[in-house]
Write a protein that holds these residues in place. Structure first.
Motif, mmCIF file in Angstrom:
data_model
loop_
_atom_site.group_PDB
_atom_site.id
_atom_site.type_symbol
_atom_site.label_atom_id
_atom_site.label_comp_id
_atom_site.label_asym_id
_atom_site.label_seq_id
_atom_site.Cartn_x
_atom_site.Cartn_y
_atom_site.Cartn_z
ATOM 1 N N TRP A 243 0.802 -1.337 0.008
ATOM 2 C CA TRP A 243 0.038 0.115 0.002
ATOM 3 C C TRP A 243 0.941 1.159 -0.052
ATOM 4 O O TRP A 243 0.574 2.301 -0.584
ATOM 5 C CB TRP A 243 -0.911 -0.068 1.474
ATOM 6 N N LEU A 244 2.078 1.347 0.740
ATOM 7 C CA LEU A 244 2.806 2.291 0.848
ATOM 8 C C LEU A 244 3.493 2.602 -0.640
ATOM 9 O O LEU A 244 3.637 3.917 -0.974
ATOM 10 C CB LEU A 244 3.766 2.207 1.944
ATOM 11 N N ALA A 245 3.926 1.669 -1.143
ATOM 12 C CA ALA A 245 4.586 1.845 -2.290
ATOM 13 C C ALA A 245 3.665 2.421 -3.356
ATOM 14 O O ALA A 245 4.116 3.462 -4.208
ATOM 15 C CB ALA A 245 5.237 0.773 -2.946
ATOM 16 N N GLU A 246 2.384 2.207 -3.504
ATOM 17 C CA GLU A 246 1.526 2.556 -4.487
ATOM 18 C C GLU A 246 1.177 4.166 -3.973
ATOM 19 O O GLU A 246 0.972 5.060 -5.028
ATOM 20 C CB GLU A 246 0.160 1.658 -4.511
ATOM 21 N N ASN A 247 0.881 4.417 -2.815
ATOM 22 C CA ASN A 247 0.317 5.633 -2.593
ATOM 23 C C ASN A 247 1.386 6.494 -2.134
ATOM 24 O O ASN A 247 1.039 7.910 -2.182
ATOM 25 C CB ASN A 247 -0.641 5.325 -1.321
ATOM 26 N N VAL A 248 2.669 6.448 -1.944
ATOM 27 C CA VAL A 248 3.545 7.430 -1.759
ATOM 28 C C VAL A 248 3.744 7.941 -3.257
ATOM 29 O O VAL A 248 4.031 9.090 -3.416
ATOM 30 C CB VAL A 248 4.927 6.840 -1.093
ATOM 31 N N GLY A 276 11.703 2.496 -6.625
ATOM 32 C CA GLY A 276 12.127 3.606 -7.484
ATOM 33 C C GLY A 276 11.672 4.872 -6.630
ATOM 34 O O GLY A 276 11.799 6.062 -7.100
ATOM 35 N N LEU A 277 11.309 4.798 -5.572
ATOM 36 C CA LEU A 277 11.068 5.977 -4.523
ATOM 37 C C LEU A 277 12.244 6.485 -3.851
ATOM 38 O O LEU A 277 13.055 5.831 -3.431
ATOM 39 C CB LEU A 277 9.860 5.760 -3.651
ATOM 40 N N ARG A 278 12.337 7.772 -3.692
ATOM 41 C CA ARG A 278 13.290 8.300 -2.770
ATOM 42 C C ARG A 278 12.986 8.359 -1.479
ATOM 43 O O ARG A 278 12.168 9.176 -0.903
ATOM 44 C CB ARG A 278 13.553 9.751 -3.382
ATOM 45 N N PRO A 492 -7.023 4.697 -2.278
ATOM 46 C CA PRO A 492 -7.825 3.440 -2.084
ATOM 47 C C PRO A 492 -7.246 2.700 -1.052
ATOM 48 O O PRO A 492 -5.960 2.725 -0.423
ATOM 49 C CB PRO A 492 -7.096 2.891 -3.487
ATOM 50 N N GLU A 493 -8.160 1.689 -0.472
ATOM 51 C CA GLU A 493 -7.831 0.651 0.465
ATOM 52 C C GLU A 493 -7.543 -0.403 0.334
ATOM 53 O O GLU A 493 -6.890 -1.180 0.900
ATOM 54 C CB GLU A 493 -9.329 0.659 1.465
ATOM 55 N N SER A 494 -7.625 -0.801 -1.043
ATOM 56 C CA SER A 494 -7.031 -2.149 -1.721
ATOM 57 C C SER A 494 -5.702 -1.935 -2.060
ATOM 58 O O SER A 494 -5.215 -1.028 -2.212
ATOM 59 C CB SER A 494 -8.072 -2.260 -2.801
ATOM 60 N N VAL A 495 -5.119 -3.207 -2.117
ATOM 61 C CA VAL A 495 -3.700 -3.364 -2.645
ATOM 62 C C VAL A 495 -3.663 -4.187 -3.816
ATOM 63 O O VAL A 495 -4.277 -5.347 -3.966
ATOM 64 C CB VAL A 495 -2.700 -3.608 -1.506
ATOM 65 N N ASP A 496 -2.802 -3.905 -4.551
ATOM 66 C CA ASP A 496 -2.302 -4.824 -5.876
ATOM 67 C C ASP A 496 -1.731 -6.182 -5.293
ATOM 68 O O ASP A 496 -0.717 -6.336 -4.631
ATOM 69 C CB ASP A 496 -1.460 -4.269 -6.895
ATOM 70 N N PRO A 497 -2.628 -7.346 -5.633
ATOM 71 C CA PRO A 497 -1.834 -8.624 -5.168
ATOM 72 C C PRO A 497 -0.456 -8.944 -5.544
ATOM 73 O O PRO A 497 0.403 -9.510 -4.859
ATOM 74 C CB PRO A 497 -2.880 -9.579 -5.505
ATOM 75 N N GLY A 498 -0.107 -8.570 -6.918
ATOM 76 C CA GLY A 498 1.050 -8.636 -7.440
ATOM 77 C C GLY A 498 2.222 -7.818 -6.498
ATOM 78 O O GLY A 498 3.252 -8.317 -6.333
ATOM 79 N N ALA A 503 6.203 -7.564 -2.232
ATOM 80 C CA ALA A 503 6.924 -7.147 -1.066
ATOM 81 C C ALA A 503 7.116 -8.306 -0.011
ATOM 82 O O ALA A 503 8.048 -8.357 0.882
ATOM 83 C CB ALA A 503 5.430 -6.433 0.049
ATOM 84 N N VAL A 504 6.326 -9.624 -0.095
ATOM 85 C CA VAL A 504 6.857 -10.806 0.339
ATOM 86 C C VAL A 504 8.220 -11.255 -0.010
ATOM 87 O O VAL A 504 9.055 -11.758 0.884
ATOM 88 C CB VAL A 504 5.886 -11.761 0.205
ATOM 89 N N ASP A 505 8.617 -11.249 -1.540
ATOM 90 C CA ASP A 505 9.836 -11.641 -1.759
ATOM 91 C C ASP A 505 10.900 -10.567 -1.543
ATOM 92 O O ASP A 505 11.900 -11.079 -0.818
ATOM 93 C CB ASP A 505 9.758 -11.337 -3.378
ATOM 94 N N PHE A 506 10.479 -9.217 -1.143
ATOM 95 C CA PHE A 506 11.581 -8.472 -0.513
ATOM 96 C C PHE A 506 11.866 -8.788 1.087
ATOM 97 O O PHE A 506 13.016 -8.836 1.254
ATOM 98 C CB PHE A 506 10.878 -7.092 -0.712
ATOM 99 N N LEU A 507 10.813 -8.975 1.628
ATOM 100 C CA LEU A 507 11.169 -9.390 3.052
ATOM 101 C C LEU A 507 11.872 -10.640 3.072
ATOM 102 O O LEU A 507 12.726 -10.868 4.019
ATOM 103 C CB LEU A 507 9.743 -9.515 3.804
#
Length: 700
Positions: A243-248, A276-278, A492-498, A503-507
């Motif tokens: 969610w943060l990645a999308e909305n930032v 790709g966010l600073r 938006p409250e929803s998040v992209d499943p992909g 994010a799981v892969d990142f963790l």
């Protein structure tokens, strides 16, 4: 009685305001006082009595005390003493004071090398306002030299962020309790100004009791019409990261993402950078980097500053486009202060509170750890009774199974009582003749119950579907009828499943570094005959851990493997193999061994053997448990954790191979188990020891 002889000059006050608002040598010719500012300045200058100003963040409280200081100094009055909890965040305000000709200096933990020069300048009359942290009020040297010297005749005392005086501020800066004892030491003509952005009726009553008599209150409205507030529950970290990645990226402008812990701040910032966010982390560990990070956000050179409460009161960026919370804050007061940083000079800004499964556990820990227990205090007193010359905190850790942080906090709180049952002389703590009063425990019970109520209030806020600002205003005893909302669509409250999977892969691929210990614990390890610096040849090398115990990456699978299944899943073997390949340790291990356990004799051994097969090197059971010992989780500080494994492991000399070895364990917290195991292997003739752990659970 306050001095009432100083006349207020409105033309000069406006001239100073414009100088402070402008750039060096270029006053802001059209600047005007905000509603209530000039009235507050005149009240102070003319000595009409003690004043509490409650105005929202960004209103300009610092202009009130700096303009008032300059006018009083020009009238021949003494200097101003300002007590503030976050001096490091007042750089912009101090620069504005300088443009008005106000000579402002600070004394705080970050500029110790400048203290003597600042104090000498104050004694020469070259300081108009001295800004100090509340902890300075406990320093007898400072109190004697400054409060008994140039500030004995101070014209104005400013208590910034005055809500910290009340019970609400106990956890944040307990030294604010000393303000009440400070007042009688200063001039009878002393003017007093207290400022805060947040004060409900309970806090106001506390301040009236401490700062009175005759405290006048000027209180502005609390509603923030530019803020679009939302609450969104996303149970695990991966969903919130997505969610943060999308909305930032979606919001036009830069902002702040708040987290509850330093580790989360660093992780969220790292994740946003992968998208790709600073983004950069801002925590108590940022140290000398703080001014650069604050400036980067101020100048929109970054998209998001991911911060703990280290970035709290005092930071001012009028065009902050959003404040997102990765986790639930502990109280409405804390949340209102933080989210209120957004949208001060914008028509619309977003304040979104995210929440997940771990929030309550973290906040409950903060509540439980706010005060020492009666058993902890009894242990401290008993230890100090046995040492009339006093004990350092390190010495107390050697005697008590309490964490260093718990010991330090308990001693600090006890030393702030009046009379204090403990005092600090140099580096040693000593008992006094005073006994701890029952009111200490009554206050602890009252504040603990208060914190629980505040947490329930935040959870009620989290459940709202609408009316968020009205809820906050009503909780702060303001007028909810003032509330208006900006004309902007909610996020938006929803998040992209992909993106969640990313994010799981990142963790899962965010391997954590296990740093080697360089010193044996205070007092040494008697069974092994070790003390002082760990010899370079005996040190474990830098290692890697797959994840954080119980988190949304591999942490849950690791926890379930140990606590539920009794074996680690094959996917964890493959994950560790991939981590090992990315790590590419040098020298490369030629064999693998495991930390032994009597409680789980096959768990780590079988995992290490399977990992060795996957790597293509032999597995050898090279260590044994030489004596049973309690779980490390029962040890509360580093000294006790180290002593708990003193003599606990021994090598099988005939099995130890000469080449570099990969030492495998399931969970690392204090690193003493790895440190002692590596020493045993090296003493038996192994090559360099490189640790690999499934999970970390860092402890102090």
């Amino acid at each position: 009685m306050p001095d009432t002889t100083t006349a207020y000059d409105p033309a000069r006050a406006l001239e100073l305001l414009r100088a402070g608002c402008g750039r060096p040598g270029q006053p802001a010719e059209d600047a005007q006082f905000r509603e209530g500012q000039e009235e507050a300045i005149a009240h102070i200058v003319e000595g009409r009595g003690r004043l509490l100003v409650v105005q929202r963040t960004g209103w300009g409280k610092s202009f009130v005390y700096f303009v008032a200081t300059k006018l009083l100094r020009e009238a021949g009055c003494g200097p101003t003493l300002l007590v503030s909890p976050l001096l490091a965040l007042m750089r912009n305000q101090i620069e504005a004071a300088g443009r008005m000709g106000v000579r402002a200096e600070t004394i705080n933990s970050a500029n110790e090398g400048e203290w003597d020069a600042v104090e000498a300048a104050a004694e020469r009359g070259e300081v108009d306002v001295l800004l100090v942290s509340p902890e300075r009020l406990a320093n007898e040297r400072f109190v004697a030299r400054m409060l008994g010297g140039p500030f004995a005749e101070s014209a104005l005392l400013v208590i910034d962020e005055a809500h910290c005086i009340s019970d609400w501020g106990h956890d944040f800066r307990p030294h604010y309790r000393l303000v009440q004892r400070l007042l009688p030491r200063l001039s009878g003509d002393l003017r007093l100004l207290a400022t805060t952005a947040t004060a409900n009726d309970r806090v106001m009553a506390d301040l009236d009791d401490v700062l009175g008599p005759g405290l006048t209150t000027m209180r502005g409205g609390l509603a923030r019409g530019s803020l679009k507030l939302q609450t969104i529950t996303l149970r695990n970290q991966a969903e919130r990261l997505a969610w943060l990645a999308e909305n930032v990226a979606r919001v036009d402008g830069s902002g702040i993402v708040y987290t509850l812990t330093k580790r989360d701040a660093e992780r969220v910032a790292a994740w946003l950078r992968t998208r790709g966010l600073r983004a950069v982390a801002y925590t108590a560990d940022s140290g000398d980097d703080r001014p650069r990070l604050e400036a980067a956000l101020l100048n929109n050179e970054i998209d998001a500053l991911v911060a703990t409460t280290a970035l709290g009161m005092g930071y001012d960026k009028p065009d902050l486009a959003f404040v997102f919370h990765y986790q639930l804050p502990g109280s409405v007061v804390a949340y209102y202060q933080q989210v209120g940083r957004a949208g001060r000079a914008l028509a619309a800004a977003h304040g979104v509170l995210l929440s997940g499964d771990e929030d309550r556990d973290i906040l409950e820990f903060f509540i439980r750890s706010a005060f020492p227990s009666k058993d902890e205090v009894a242990g401290l007193v008993a230890a100090l009774e046995e040492a009339p010359a006093g004990l350092s905190t390190v010495s107390l850790q050697q005697r008590l199974n309490q964490s260093g942080g718990r010991i330090t906090k308990a001693l600090q709180l006890l030393s702030l009582e009046s009379p204090a049952p403990v005092v600090k002389e140099g580096t040693r703590w000593q008992l006094t003749a005073a006994e701890l009063g029952e009111d200490f425990w009554e206050r602890a019970e009252r504040l603990t119950a208060l914190r629980e109520d505040e947490l329930e209030q935040m959870e009620a806020y989290l459940a709202l579907e609408s009316g968020h600002m009205a809820f906050l205003i009503e909780a702060l005893d303001g007028d909810p009828s003032e509330v208006t909302e900006p004309d902007v669509e909610p996020l938006p409250e929803s998040v992209d499943p992909g993106l969640v999977q990313d994010a799981v892969d990142f963790l899962r691929r965010s391997a954590l570094v296990i740093e080697p210990r360089k010193m044996w614990p205070a007092g040494g390890l008697s069974e092994y005959g070790l003390s002082g610096r760990i010899a370079a040849d005996d040190q474990v090398r830098e290692g890697r851990a797959l994840g954080v115990w119980g988190d949304a990456g591999w942490g849950r699978a690791i926890k379930d493997g140990k606590e539920v299944d009794g074996a680690f899943a094959p996917e964890l073997i493959e994950a560790c193999f991939e981590m090992y390949g990315a790590w590419a340790p040098d020298p490369a291990p030629q064999w693998v061994t495991a930390v032994p356990s009597l409680r789980h004799p096959t768990l780590v051994r079988d995992f290490a053997a399977a990992l060795a097969e996957r790597i293509g090197v032999p597995f050898v059971e090279a260590l044994e448990v030489a004596r049973d010992h309690p779980p490390q989780a029962e040890m509360e500080n580093q000294v006790h954790r180290a002593r708990n494994v003193d003599g606990a492991f021994a090598p099988f000399p005939s099995r130890v191979l000469e080449g570099p070895v990969l030492l495998v364990d399931d969970l690392v917290d204090s690193r003493w188990t790895l440190t002692v195991s590596a020493f045993c292997l090296r003493s038996a003739g192994s090559g360099p020891v490189l640790p690999l752990s499934l999970a970390v659970r860092w402890s102090d």
